[in-house]
Design a protein around this motif. Structure first.
Motif, PDB file in Angstrom:
ATOM      1  N   MET A  96     -53.095  -2.479   5.062  1.00  0.00           N
ATOM      2  CA  MET A  96     -53.142  -1.021   4.833  1.00  0.00           C
ATOM      3  C   MET A  96     -51.868  -0.331   5.300  1.00  0.00           C
ATOM      4  O   MET A  96     -51.921   0.667   6.002  1.00  0.00           O
ATOM      5  N   HIS A  97     -50.709  -0.898   4.950  1.00  0.00           N
ATOM      6  CA  HIS A  97     -49.476  -0.217   5.333  1.00  0.00           C
ATOM      7  C   HIS A  97     -49.221   0.981   4.437  1.00  0.00           C
ATOM      8  O   HIS A  97     -48.254   1.692   4.607  1.00  0.00           O
ATOM      9  N   SER A 110     -48.634   4.028   6.498  1.00  0.00           N
ATOM     10  CA  SER A 110     -47.260   4.303   6.958  1.00  0.00           C
ATOM     11  C   SER A 110     -46.406   4.827   5.813  1.00  0.00           C
ATOM     12  O   SER A 110     -45.542   5.673   6.004  1.00  0.00           O
ATOM     13  N   ILE A 111     -46.642   4.277   4.619  1.00  0.00           N
ATOM     14  CA  ILE A 111     -45.837   4.710   3.474  1.00  0.00           C
ATOM     15  C   ILE A 111     -46.151   6.168   3.138  1.00  0.00           C
ATOM     16  O   ILE A 111     -45.246   6.969   2.904  1.00  0.00           O
ATOM     17  N   LEU A 169     -43.289   9.680  -7.621  1.00  0.00           N
ATOM     18  CA  LEU A 169     -42.788   8.465  -6.976  1.00  0.00           C
ATOM     19  C   LEU A 169     -42.465   7.410  -8.020  1.00  0.00           C
ATOM     20  O   LEU A 169     -43.126   7.342  -9.062  1.00  0.00           O
ATOM     21  N   PHE A 214     -42.990  -5.196  -7.903  1.00  0.00           N
ATOM     22  CA  PHE A 214     -42.776  -6.197  -6.860  1.00  0.00           C
ATOM     23  C   PHE A 214     -42.604  -5.532  -5.500  1.00  0.00           C
ATOM     24  O   PHE A 214     -41.657  -5.779  -4.768  1.00  0.00           O
ATOM     25  N   THR A 215     -43.534  -4.655  -5.161  1.00  0.00           N
ATOM     26  CA  THR A 215     -43.610  -4.091  -3.822  1.00  0.00           C
ATOM     27  C   THR A 215     -45.056  -4.329  -3.409  1.00  0.00           C
ATOM     28  O   THR A 215     -45.914  -4.519  -4.261  1.00  0.00           O
ATOM     29  N   ALA A 216     -45.293  -4.303  -2.104  1.00  0.00           N
ATOM     30  CA  ALA A 216     -46.666  -4.533  -1.671  1.00  0.00           C
ATOM     31  C   ALA A 216     -47.416  -3.204  -1.564  1.00  0.00           C
ATOM     32  O   ALA A 216     -48.079  -2.929  -0.594  1.00  0.00           O
ATOM     33  N   VAL A 217     -47.277  -2.375  -2.600  1.00  0.00           N
ATOM     34  CA  VAL A 217     -47.950  -1.075  -2.574  1.00  0.00           C
ATOM     35  C   VAL A 217     -49.049  -1.054  -3.633  1.00  0.00           C
ATOM     36  O   VAL A 217     -48.795  -1.326  -4.797  1.00  0.00           O
ATOM     37  N   LYS A 230     -38.421  -3.517  -7.751  1.00  0.00           N
ATOM     38  CA  LYS A 230     -38.425  -3.434  -6.289  1.00  0.00           C
ATOM     39  C   LYS A 230     -38.342  -1.982  -5.810  1.00  0.00           C
ATOM     40  O   LYS A 230     -38.195  -1.736  -4.618  1.00  0.00           O
ATOM     41  N   LEU A 254     -39.005   1.762  -4.627  1.00  0.00           N
ATOM     42  CA  LEU A 254     -40.020   2.515  -3.880  1.00  0.00           C
ATOM     43  C   LEU A 254     -39.324   3.775  -3.386  1.00  0.00           C
ATOM     44  O   LEU A 254     -38.794   3.824  -2.292  1.00  0.00           O
TER      45      LEU A 254
END
Lengths: 219, 113
Positions: free
Chosen positions: B1-2, B5-6, B31, B36-39, B103, B105
């Motif tokens: 659950m980062h 933070s994002i 946004l 390829f991001t962990a979002v 990539k 973000l």
């Protein structure tokens, strides 16, 4: 009214990561960010690594966990400085937490600093802490589908340790599949097959570290 | 659950931009999020709603533009969509593939009132 912004969401962390990196360079430190899912063997790998290398290089460890000081105490029993960071629920370490922990160490008397991240195969991959290399562990009991399911961490890591290979006779995991898919994602990945339990296959990993410690090379 | 933070990082940046442009109210945040991001988009919008509750940013719409994972072969120059995370050139089989999209973000723009 549209206001153009074009700013990286993680810029604050990345700025702090650059600051950490500059400090590590100045001190001639090799810094590794060790990541894996919970239970893959990060702490045991660290214990083995500390035991094997502590007479040759000066090692410090930052332990990241959601709760408890269990891991830092475990590492400290091996005779090297270890600092625990508790994230209180946070799923990863970030550069600010590392920066806050650094005053606990005498950086002039260290050659290698290992940051053991929170056990999690997803989030830590997005947050640099100023490390030179990201190192990940995948234990064979997690299955050979993990590179495809968590590609980001495989892509960002420089080293993959495949751990618990002593258990291969008892499970349906193909190391060949792990290697093939991981190398499709990241052809530059260095892969070591190890068993921290039986202490096999670890020598190439130790050699990999020693070859990269700036102080060790200059001695 | 980062994503929490994002979401917090997004709020910090938007507040700085609001002050810089002397804007008191924002209706949309746009946004750009690479594949390829962990979002996880749903998780991010959920976290955003949660932490902006009872704040000046409550009710702001977060729009995500997703970018597919694409690569360019350093050996033959071929550009292609990367499927199943195979960073291998489909034309010449080289593994020297540079990621050109996926990539991202970043906050592209805000819609201010």
């Amino acid at each position: 009214m549209k206001v153009p912004v074009v700013r990286n969401v993680l810029e604050a962390n990345e700025q702090l990561a650059r600051e950490n990196q500059a400090r590590f360079r100045e001190k001639g430190l090799l810094v590794l960010n060790l990541m894996s899912s919970p239970g893959a063997g990060k702490t045991t790998l660290l214990e083995r690594t500390v035991d094997a290398l502590k007479d040759q290089i000066r090692i410090g460890v930052i332990e990241g966990d959601i709760q408890s000081t269990y891991d830092a105490e475990k590492i400290a029993r091996h005779g090297v400085p270890a600092v625990q960071i508790n994230t209180d629920g946070g799923c990863h370490l970030d550069s600010r937490m590392i920066q806050a922990a650094l005053p606990e160490f005498d950086l002039n008397n260290l050659d290698l600093l290992v940051v053991e991240n929170v056990g999690n195969l997803v989030c830590p991959a997005e947050f640099d802490v100023g490390e030179d290399y990201k190192v990940m562990i995948l234990s064979v009991t997690e299955g050979d589908d993990k590179p495809l399911k968590y590609p980001l961490m495989f892509s960002k890591s420089s080293v993959l340790l495949i751990n618990k290979v002593d258990l291969l006779p008892y499970i349906n995991t193909s190391v060949e599949t792990i290697r093939r898919v991981a190398l499709d994602i990241n052809p530059h990945l260095e892969i070591f097959e190890v068993s921290c339990q039986n202490q096999t296959g670890l020598e190439p990993w130790f050699a990999w570290i020693l070859a990269r410690v700036p102080h060790y090379k200059s001695v | 659950m980062h994503e929490m933070s994002i979401a917090q990082s997004i709020i910090d940046i938007v507040q700085q931009e609001m002050a810089r442009h002397q804007v008191s109210r924002v209706s949309v945040i746009r946004l750009v999020v690479g594949e390829f991001t962990a979002v996880v988009p749903d998780s991010l919008t959920f976290c955003f709603e949660l932490i902006t509750k009872d704040s000046p940013l409550e009710g702001v719409k977060v729009e995500l533009e997703q970018v597919p994972l694409t690569g360019r072969c350093r050996a033959c120059g071929e550009e292609f969509t990367i499927r199943e995370y195979r960073f291998v050139c489909p034309a010449c089989q080289s593994g020297e593939v540079e990621t050109v999209g996926g990539k991202e973000l970043f906050i592209k723009e805000i819609e201010a009132e």
